[in-house]
Motif scaffolding. Structure first.
Motif, PDB file in Angstrom:
ATOM      1  N   ALA A  47     -33.578  15.710  22.625  1.00 31.79           N
ATOM      2  CA  ALA A  47     -34.973  15.710  22.183  1.00 31.79           C
ATOM      3  C   ALA A  47     -35.550  17.125  22.215  1.00 31.79           C
ATOM      4  O   ALA A  47     -36.258  17.535  21.286  1.00 31.79           O
ATOM      5  CB  ALA A  47     -35.800  14.768  23.051  1.00 31.79           C
ATOM      6  N   LEU A  48     -35.232  17.875  23.243  1.00 27.68           N
ATOM      7  CA  LEU A  48     -35.701  19.255  23.352  1.00 27.68           C
ATOM      8  C   LEU A  48     -35.110  20.123  22.239  1.00 27.68           C
ATOM      9  O   LEU A  48     -35.822  20.923  21.614  1.00 27.68           O
ATOM     10  CB  LEU A  48     -35.330  19.823  24.724  1.00 27.68           C
ATOM     11  N   LEU A  49     -33.833  19.944  21.955  1.00 25.12           N
ATOM     12  CA  LEU A  49     -33.182  20.745  20.914  1.00 25.12           C
ATOM     13  C   LEU A  49     -33.716  20.396  19.523  1.00 25.12           C
ATOM     14  O   LEU A  49     -33.887  21.287  18.682  1.00 25.12           O
ATOM     15  CB  LEU A  49     -31.669  20.551  20.976  1.00 25.12           C
ATOM     16  N   ILE A  50     -34.005  19.126  19.281  1.00 21.68           N
ATOM     17  CA  ILE A  50     -34.600  18.728  18.001  1.00 21.68           C
ATOM     18  C   ILE A  50     -35.966  19.385  17.852  1.00 21.68           C
ATOM     19  O   ILE A  50     -36.289  19.944  16.792  1.00 21.68           O
ATOM     20  CB  ILE A  50     -34.691  17.193  17.889  1.00 21.68           C
ATOM     21  N   ALA A  51     -36.768  19.332  18.908  1.00 22.41           N
ATOM     22  CA  ALA A  51     -38.097  19.953  18.864  1.00 22.41           C
ATOM     23  C   ALA A  51     -38.001  21.457  18.642  1.00 22.41           C
ATOM     24  O   ALA A  51     -38.824  22.053  17.950  1.00 22.41           O
ATOM     25  CB  ALA A  51     -38.850  19.649  20.153  1.00 22.41           C
ATOM     26  N   ARG A  52     -36.977  22.058  19.190  1.00 24.49           N
ATOM     27  CA  ARG A  52     -36.812  23.502  19.102  1.00 24.49           C
ATOM     28  C   ARG A  52     -36.321  23.962  17.731  1.00 24.49           C
ATOM     29  O   ARG A  52     -36.773  24.986  17.231  1.00 24.49           O
ATOM     30  CB  ARG A  52     -35.819  23.950  20.181  1.00 24.49           C
ATOM     31  N   TYR A  53     -35.397  23.234  17.117  1.00 25.76           N
ATOM     32  CA  TYR A  53     -34.724  23.737  15.917  1.00 25.76           C
ATOM     33  C   TYR A  53     -34.971  22.978  14.616  1.00 25.76           C
ATOM     34  O   TYR A  53     -34.885  23.565  13.541  1.00 25.76           O
ATOM     35  CB  TYR A  53     -33.209  23.762  16.152  1.00 25.76           C
ATOM     36  N   ALA A  54     -35.223  21.688  14.658  1.00 27.95           N
ATOM     37  CA  ALA A  54     -35.231  20.878  13.436  1.00 27.95           C
ATOM     38  C   ALA A  54     -36.298  21.302  12.427  1.00 27.95           C
ATOM     39  O   ALA A  54     -36.011  21.425  11.237  1.00 27.95           O
ATOM     40  CB  ALA A  54     -35.375  19.407  13.779  1.00 27.95           C
ATOM     41  N   ALA A  55     -37.515  21.511  12.869  1.00 27.85           N
ATOM     42  CA  ALA A  55     -38.594  21.849  11.938  1.00 27.85           C
ATOM     43  C   ALA A  55     -38.354  23.187  11.240  1.00 27.85           C
ATOM     44  O   ALA A  55     -38.681  23.351  10.064  1.00 27.85           O
ATOM     45  CB  ALA A  55     -39.933  21.869  12.666  1.00 27.85           C
ATOM     46  N   ALA A  56     -37.780  24.122  11.943  1.00 22.36           N
ATOM     47  CA  ALA A  56     -37.526  25.446  11.374  1.00 22.36           C
ATOM     48  C   ALA A  56     -36.277  25.475  10.494  1.00 22.36           C
ATOM     49  O   ALA A  56     -36.040  26.460   9.796  1.00 22.36           O
ATOM     50  CB  ALA A  56     -37.393  26.479  12.491  1.00 22.36           C
ATOM     51  N   ASN A  57     -35.465  24.415  10.531  1.00 22.57           N
ATOM     52  CA  ASN A  57     -34.208  24.366   9.782  1.00 22.57           C
ATOM     53  C   ASN A  57     -34.066  23.055   9.022  1.00 22.57           C
ATOM     54  O   ASN A  57     -33.111  22.300   9.241  1.00 22.57           O
ATOM     55  CB  ASN A  57     -33.023  24.540  10.748  1.00 22.57           C
ATOM     56  N   PRO A  58     -34.994  22.765   8.090  1.00 24.94           N
ATOM     57  CA  PRO A  58     -34.912  21.492   7.370  1.00 24.94           C
ATOM     58  C   PRO A  58     -33.623  21.403   6.556  1.00 24.94           C
ATOM     59  O   PRO A  58     -33.169  22.392   5.986  1.00 24.94           O
ATOM     60  CB  PRO A  58     -36.146  21.509   6.459  1.00 24.94           C
ATOM     61  N   GLY A  59     -33.033  20.228   6.564  1.00 29.06           N
ATOM     62  CA  GLY A  59     -31.813  20.009   5.796  1.00 29.06           C
ATOM     63  C   GLY A  59     -30.542  20.494   6.465  1.00 29.06           C
ATOM     64  O   GLY A  59     -29.448  20.317   5.929  1.00 29.06           O
ATOM     65  N   HIS A  60     -30.629  21.082   7.637  1.00 30.58           N
ATOM     66  CA  HIS A  60     -29.431  21.553   8.346  1.00 30.58           C
ATOM     67  C   HIS A  60     -28.669  20.335   8.870  1.00 30.58           C
ATOM     68  O   HIS A  60     -29.269  19.412   9.417  1.00 30.58           O
ATOM     69  CB  HIS A  60     -29.814  22.471   9.504  1.00 30.58           C
ATOM     70  N   PRO A  61     -27.343  20.304   8.714  1.00 33.89           N
ATOM     71  CA  PRO A  61     -26.582  19.126   9.162  1.00 33.89           C
ATOM     72  C   PRO A  61     -26.666  18.857  10.664  1.00 33.89           C
ATOM     73  O   PRO A  61     -26.504  17.711  11.090  1.00 33.89           O
ATOM     74  CB  PRO A  61     -25.146  19.427   8.719  1.00 33.89           C
ATOM     75  N   MET A  62     -26.951  19.860  11.472  1.00 30.61           N
ATOM     76  CA  MET A  62     -27.066  19.626  12.913  1.00 30.61           C
ATOM     77  C   MET A  62     -28.268  18.746  13.223  1.00 30.61           C
ATOM     78  O   MET A  62     -28.252  18.001  14.211  1.00 30.61           O
ATOM     79  CB  MET A  62     -27.162  20.946  13.683  1.00 30.61           C
ATOM     80  N   ASN A  63     -29.302  18.761  12.370  1.00 31.92           N
ATOM     81  CA  ASN A  63     -30.462  17.892  12.596  1.00 31.92           C
ATOM     82  C   ASN A  63     -30.025  16.432  12.605  1.00 31.92           C
ATOM     83  O   ASN A  63     -30.432  15.665  13.481  1.00 31.92           O
ATOM     84  CB  ASN A  63     -31.525  18.107  11.517  1.00 31.92           C
ATOM     85  N   ALA A  64     -29.217  16.044  11.635  1.00 29.78           N
ATOM     86  CA  ALA A  64     -28.743  14.655  11.555  1.00 29.78           C
ATOM     87  C   ALA A  64     -27.831  14.321  12.727  1.00 29.78           C
ATOM     88  O   ALA A  64     -27.901  13.221  13.290  1.00 29.78           O
ATOM     89  CB  ALA A  64     -28.022  14.418  10.240  1.00 29.78           C
ATOM     90  N   VAL A  65     -26.976  15.260  13.107  1.00 29.21           N
ATOM     91  CA  VAL A  65     -26.049  15.023  14.222  1.00 29.21           C
ATOM     92  C   VAL A  65     -26.837  14.819  15.522  1.00 29.21           C
ATOM     93  O   VAL A  65     -26.550  13.900  16.293  1.00 29.21           O
ATOM     94  CB  VAL A  65     -25.037  16.188  14.351  1.00 29.21           C
ATOM     95  N   LEU A  66     -27.850  15.656  15.739  1.00 31.32           N
ATOM     96  CA  LEU A  66     -28.665  15.502  16.945  1.00 31.32           C
ATOM     97  C   LEU A  66     -29.423  14.176  16.919  1.00 31.32           C
ATOM     98  O   LEU A  66     -29.489  13.475  17.936  1.00 31.32           O
ATOM     99  CB  LEU A  66     -29.638  16.673  17.088  1.00 31.32           C
ATOM    100  N   SER A  67     -29.982  13.818  15.771  1.00 36.11           N
ATOM    101  CA  SER A  67     -30.693  12.537  15.661  1.00 36.11           C
ATOM    102  C   SER A  67     -29.762  11.370  15.933  1.00 36.11           C
ATOM    103  O   SER A  67     -30.133  10.406  16.617  1.00 36.11           O
ATOM    104  CB  SER A  67     -31.311  12.397  14.271  1.00 36.11           C
ATOM    105  N   ASP A  68     -28.535  11.451  15.408  1.00 31.72           N
ATOM    106  CA  ASP A  68     -27.548  10.401  15.674  1.00 31.72           C
ATOM    107  C   ASP A  68     -27.241  10.303  17.169  1.00 31.72           C
ATOM    108  O   ASP A  68     -26.967   9.220  17.684  1.00 31.72           O
ATOM    109  CB  ASP A  68     -26.251  10.656  14.906  1.00 31.72           C
ATOM    110  N   GLY A  69     -27.283  11.427  17.853  1.00 36.26           N
ATOM    111  CA  GLY A  69     -27.006  11.448  19.284  1.00 36.26           C
ATOM    112  C   GLY A  69     -28.044  10.705  20.112  1.00 36.26           C
ATOM    113  O   GLY A  69     -27.783  10.328  21.244  1.00 36.26           O
ATOM    114  N   LEU A  70     -29.229  10.489  19.537  1.00 38.69           N
ATOM    115  CA  LEU A  70     -30.277   9.756  20.250  1.00 38.69           C
ATOM    116  C   LEU A  70     -30.171   8.252  20.070  1.00 38.69           C
ATOM    117  O   LEU A  70     -30.790   7.497  20.803  1.00 38.69           O
ATOM    118  CB  LEU A  70     -31.663  10.213  19.767  1.00 38.69           C
ATOM    119  N   GLU A  71     -29.391   7.813  19.089  1.00 36.21           N
ATOM    120  CA  GLU A  71     -29.247   6.382  18.842  1.00 36.21           C
ATOM    121  C   GLU A  71     -28.406   5.730  19.932  1.00 36.21           C
ATOM    122  O   GLU A  71     -27.494   6.338  20.479  1.00 36.21           O
ATOM    123  CB  GLU A  71     -28.597   6.145  17.480  1.00 36.21           C
ATOM    124  N   ALA A  72     -28.716   4.486  20.200  1.00 31.19           N
ATOM    125  CA  ALA A  72     -27.955   3.736  21.197  1.00 31.19           C
ATOM    126  C   ALA A  72     -26.547   3.490  20.666  1.00 31.19           C
ATOM    127  O   ALA A  72     -26.365   3.234  19.482  1.00 31.19           O
ATOM    128  CB  ALA A  72     -28.637   2.403  21.480  1.00 31.19           C
TER     129      ALA A  72
END
Length: 88
Positions: A47-72
């Protein structure tokens, strides 16, 4: 200074790699998860890493990977038949 959410800077560096693929991001994510210390739980760090990087890097594949990491994780299911009896 040690970053508890990204102790080796793996996630930070992944955002700096131009043209990185989703598969490469997944591999980096696994390395990151193995390097995460006891000071932070994986969901809190993600959650901290998403807040830190996702908004500044739209469309970056790591955003999806991090989001997937939050799923049960999917519910474990018993495998029946021969596959359940024979070690693989």
């Amino acid at each position: 200074m040690t970053d508890e959410a990204d102790p080796k800077g793996l996630i930070r560096e992944s955002y700096r790699i131009e043209g990185i693929s989703t598969g490469e991001c997944r591999s980096i994510f696994v390395d990151w998860a193995l390097s995460l210390g006891p000071a932070m739980t994986p969901p809190a760090a993600i959650a901290l890493l998403i807040a830190r990087y996702a908004a500044a890097n739209p469309g970056h594949p790591m955003n999806a990977v991090l989001s997937d990491g939050l799923e049960a994780p999917p519910e474990a299911r018993r495998r029946g038949g021969r596959a359940a009896r024979v070690a693989g």
